[in-house]
Design a protein around this motif. Structure first.
Motif, PDB file in Angstrom:
ATOM      1  N   GLY A 246      39.351  14.502   1.920  1.00 22.93           N
ATOM      2  CA  GLY A 246      38.623  13.391   1.183  1.00 22.93           C
ATOM      3  C   GLY A 246      37.583  12.912   1.995  1.00 22.93           C
ATOM      4  N   GLU A 251      33.118   8.478  -0.591  1.00 25.32           N
ATOM      5  CA  GLU A 251      33.088   8.437  -2.116  1.00 25.32           C
ATOM      6  C   GLU A 251      32.332   7.417  -3.045  1.00 25.32           C
ATOM      7  N   TYR A 271      40.389  13.671  -2.042  1.00 28.26           N
ATOM      8  CA  TYR A 271      39.562  12.559  -2.251  1.00 28.26           C
ATOM      9  C   TYR A 271      39.903  11.482  -1.063  1.00 28.26           C
ATOM     10  N   GLU A 274      43.439   9.447  -1.367  1.00 30.39           N
ATOM     11  CA  GLU A 274      44.235  10.122  -2.263  1.00 30.39           C
ATOM     12  C   GLU A 274      45.563   9.629  -2.367  1.00 30.39           C
ATOM     13  N   ASP A 276      44.599   8.190  -4.966  1.00 31.22           N
ATOM     14  CA  ASP A 276      43.792   7.339  -5.784  1.00 31.22           C
ATOM     15  C   ASP A 276      42.591   8.050  -5.737  1.00 31.22           C
ATOM     16  N   VAL A 277      41.890   8.148  -6.913  1.00 37.50           N
ATOM     17  CA  VAL A 277      40.413   8.494  -7.015  1.00 37.50           C
ATOM     18  C   VAL A 277      39.676   7.307  -7.555  1.00 37.50           C
ATOM     19  N   HIS A 278      38.115   7.371  -7.084  1.00 38.09           N
ATOM     20  CA  HIS A 278      37.479   6.313  -7.055  1.00 38.09           C
ATOM     21  C   HIS A 278      36.966   6.352  -8.561  1.00 38.09           C
ATOM     22  N   LEU A 289      37.031  17.311 -11.208  1.00 35.20           N
ATOM     23  CA  LEU A 289      38.317  17.152 -10.456  1.00 35.20           C
ATOM     24  C   LEU A 289      39.375  17.734 -10.588  1.00 35.20           C
TER      25      LEU A 289
END
Length: 326
Positions: A246, A251, A271, A274, A276-278, A289
């Motif tokens: 990621g 991001e 991500y 990771e 967590d995703v923006h 995704l």
């Protein structure tokens, strides 16, 4: 916990759930403590088990740093169940005489398959199409409905022409794509000839490719390799695919580029922070995704666990492991 028949079997700690085939191999070499939950083991629970461990099998969710190694003063090997090992401080391990191993090779085909799947899902807008159907919205076939882009004659830029990058390029060539790549060293003459691939500087690859697929390792040099400037240099009709790591992609910059139409779309399996995703990515229709599924086949995950176990067994026997990092 499973105890071997040896008089003083070495303790082997497995920090996360792995396929049974890997555990069976480990049990043949020592006394195995294995976390069986699907979620990562609590760090304090693992620390308690590390005190007398001779070997540790780790997952990407583990951070093997000085604190981790302090808790495992007797460890001789850390076997990471992944092709990457950016979660392991290799220098710290080396300074303490701890061998580090990984599991390359066995996940090449599965990850390349997923890269092509994401490429198709993005360029043919499959994610958008599925969301439309599932939403229950009315629709009907139309000549201009959800037009995507074909792959034949398009240029695929591979960043990182290792085993996975080469396997992805091989699949893309079968779709009729033209292959260029950026790598620290040139691919073999056989690979270049078979794929009709050309090696390019990164700037040239980004500027000319219709799809850019990332397969390089994550290092200090590749952190945010794809940043705002890199994205701005790409075609507005281009797509970005990331099945590597990621943090290679900035991001926030990607969210801006997708939202502003600087590039046409993206497909991500990994991500920056990771898991967590923006949040900006979640609101965009032109990004696909996936939850880090690169090696997620039964066959591949089993092979990874068994290779990690063979690495542990070799070190405990005083032999060189099959896939050493240090």
């Amino acid at each position: 916990m499973n105890t071997s028949t040896s008089k003083n079997p070495p303790k082997i700690v497995v920090t996360g759930r792995i396929p049974e085939g890997g555990l069976d191999l480990l049990r043949s070499a020592g006394d195995v403590w294995a976390w069986s939950g699907d979620d990562p083991a609590p760090r304090d629970v693992v620390r308690d088990q590390l005190a007398d461990a001779k070997a540790v099998v780790t997952l990407l969710s583990d951070q093997v740093d000085d604190d981790f190694l302090d808790a495992a003063p007797n460890a001789r090997v850390v076997a990471n169940v992944a092709v990457g090992y950016n979660n392991v401080d290799v220098d710290a391990c080396t300074a303490r005489g701890v061998r580090v191993t990984n599991t390359p090779g066995v996940l090449t085909e599965a990850t390349a398959d997923l890269a092509i799947g994401l490429l198709l899902a993005s360029t043919r807008r499959l994610g958008e199409g599925e969301r439309l159907i599932r939403s229950g919205a009315e629709w009907k076939w139309g000549m201009f409905m959800m037009l995507g882009t074909g792959l034949q004659g398009r240029q695929l830029g591979i960043v990182g022409m290792g085993e996975i990058g080469t396997a992805t390029a091989t699949r893309a060539r079968a779709f009729g794509m033209d292959i260029v790549y950026h790598n620290r060293s040139a691919a073999s003459a056989e690979v270049e000839q078979r794929l009709e691939a050309r090696r390019l500087p990164l700037d040239d690859l980004l500027a000319g490719s219709d799809v850019v697929s990332l397969h390089c390792p994550y290092t200090a040099e590749t952190h945010h390799l794809i940043d705002a400037d890199a994205l701005a240099s790409m075609k507005s009709s281009a797509y970005l695919v990331n099945t590597a790591r990621g943090p290679i992609v900035e991001e926030a910059a990607l969210v801006d580029a997708l939202g502003d139409g600087a590039i046409a779309g993206a497909a991500l399996d990994v991500y920056e922070h990771e898991p967590d995703v923006h949040p900006g990515l979640l609101d965009l229709d032109n990004v696909v995704l996936a939850p880090h599924l690169g090696s997620a086949t039964v066959e591949t995950r089993t092979a990874m666990a068994e290779l990690a176990a063979r690495n542990v067994v070799a070190v405990l026997r005083g032999d060189d492991p099959p896939t050493p990092v240090n």
